[in-house]
Design a protein around this motif. Structure first.
Motif, PDB file in Angstrom:
ATOM      1  N   TRP A  45      -5.728   1.599   6.069  1.00 28.12           N
ATOM      2  CA  TRP A  45      -5.925   0.784   4.876  1.00 28.12           C
ATOM      3  C   TRP A  45      -5.269  -0.580   5.050  1.00 28.12           C
ATOM      4  N   SER A  46      -4.086  -0.595   5.641  1.00 31.77           N
ATOM      5  CA  SER A  46      -3.384  -1.851   5.862  1.00 31.77           C
ATOM      6  C   SER A  46      -4.164  -2.755   6.808  1.00 31.77           C
TER       7      SER A  46
ATOM      8  N   THR B 109      -1.033   5.070   5.847  1.00 27.49           N
ATOM      9  CA  THR B 109      -1.563   3.835   5.269  1.00 27.49           C
ATOM     10  C   THR B 109      -2.020   2.825   6.316  1.00 27.49           C
ATOM     11  N   ALA B 110      -1.887   3.155   7.607  1.00 32.91           N
ATOM     12  CA  ALA B 110      -2.157   2.168   8.656  1.00 32.91           C
ATOM     13  C   ALA B 110      -3.593   1.651   8.610  1.00 32.91           C
TER      14      ALA B 110
ATOM     15  N   THR C 208      11.705   2.027   3.233  1.00 35.28           N
ATOM     16  CA  THR C 208      11.464   0.740   2.584  1.00 35.28           C
ATOM     17  C   THR C 208      12.614   0.389   1.641  1.00 35.28           C
TER      18      THR C 208
ATOM     19  N   GLU D  27       3.603  -1.560   3.953  1.00 43.19           N
ATOM     20  CA  GLU D  27       3.260  -0.145   3.862  1.00 43.19           C
ATOM     21  C   GLU D  27       4.489   0.588   3.336  1.00 43.19           C
TER      22      GLU D  27
ATOM     23  N   ARG E  51      -5.475  -6.483   5.819  1.00 40.20           N
ATOM     24  CA  ARG E  51      -4.686  -7.602   6.341  1.00 40.20           C
ATOM     25  C   ARG E  51      -5.468  -8.908   6.498  1.00 40.20           C
TER      26      ARG E  51
ATOM     27  N   ILE F  51       0.849  -1.187   0.000  1.00 34.48           N
ATOM     28  CA  ILE F  51       0.000   0.000   0.000  1.00 34.48           C
ATOM     29  C   ILE F  51       0.884   1.237   0.000  1.00 34.48           C
ATOM     30  N   SER F  52       0.554   2.181  -0.872  1.00 30.65           N
ATOM     31  CA  SER F  52       1.284   3.437  -0.990  1.00 30.65           C
ATOM     32  C   SER F  52       0.287   4.584  -0.974  1.00 30.65           C
ATOM     33  N   SER F  53       0.631   5.691  -0.303  1.00 27.09           N
ATOM     34  CA  SER F  53      -0.272   6.832  -0.242  1.00 27.09           C
ATOM     35  C   SER F  53       0.511   8.132  -0.273  1.00 27.09           C
TER      36      SER F  53
END
Length: 247
Positions: free
Chosen positions: A59-60, A56-57, A79, A73, A64, A49-51
């Motif tokens: 959405w993650s 992004t927490a 990363t 994330e 999950r 997930i990229s924002s």
């Protein structure tokens, strides 16, 4: 391996499903519940997930339960990447810009590439030799330019993009709306072509990759050979995910 990539942008949320390294499907979403339904249908082994707009927490966490393995994330500053990031302030770098660079490096290994991502903003980024992200430039996109003229003046109307993106834009507007349309659209094309010329003067073998929501408007108006890759960010996110979960 089946994987899911999610790109949360300023104006749209896109997902891509990759299987054995090939993008099998992609679409635009609106909510995390829609994303969860997609993930339940696809049952991906891993997801990324990229924002560029929000953490992004959430959405993650929503995603999950439907992912068999890791939900990564993407954070540009931390990363691990399959290319070198030479940006001076990686903590301020947009995730979409870096993902696009990774995608371009994957598609054009050992080659200088100029990435033009034309959407909410017009982003122009250089990948050196297929191995190093050097940075680039950010300018307002077409809609932002129209909105700015309307918002920050007393009487100029809000002008929309033409419905037919391939139709010629007259150079000389004969009323206020057509004058605004000429200034914004012809001006943006001249600006981008000028950037392409400047980069090609410095790097004669440079290839140009075009992506983003307004690519269909720019593509026939840009100089030289242009590679149009609408899902470049999703491709880059997939390569980042592979780099982290398989290598």
């Amino acid at each position: 391996m089946r994987s899911l990539t999610v790109d949360i942008g300023n104006t749209a949320i896109k997902y891509g499903c990759f299987e054995d390294g090939v993008l099998r499907e992609s679409a635009v979403l609106q909510t995390d519940q829609q994303l969860l339904a997609i993930a339940k249908r696809l049952t991906p082994a891993h997801a990324i997930i990229s924002s560029v707009v929000s953490p992004t927490a959430a959405w993650s966490a929503a995603l999950r339960p439907a992912v068999l393995g890791q939900v990564l994330e993407f954070a540009p500053a931390t990363t691990p990447l399959p290319l070198r990031n030479a940006y001076a302030t990686p903590h301020t770098l947009g995730a979409d810009r870096l993902a696009a660079a990774v995608g371009a490096a994957w598609l054009r290994p050992n080659a200088d590439t100029l990435i033009l991502d034309v959407g909410t903003a017009i982003k122009c980024d250089w990948v050196e030799g297929g191995h190093t992200f050097r940075g680039g430039s950010i300018a307002p996109g077409l809609r932002l330019r129209f909105q700015a003229l309307h918002t920050f003046t007393g009487r100029l109307p809000l002008v929309e993009l033409p419905t037919d993106l391939g139709a010629p834009v007259p150079l000389t507007g004969d009323d206020t709306q057509s004058a605004i349309r000429s200034g914004v659209l012809n001006g943006a094309v001249a600006e981008v072509n000028g950037l392409i010329d400047s980069y090609r003067e410095r790097h004669p073998t440079l290839g140009v990759v075009l992506a983003g929501g307004d690519a269909n408007f720019f593509q026939p108006r840009l100089k030289g050979r242009i590679f149009v890759i609408p899902e470049l960010v999703l491709i880059g996110l997939h390569r980042i995910l592979v780099h982290n979960v398989e290598e």
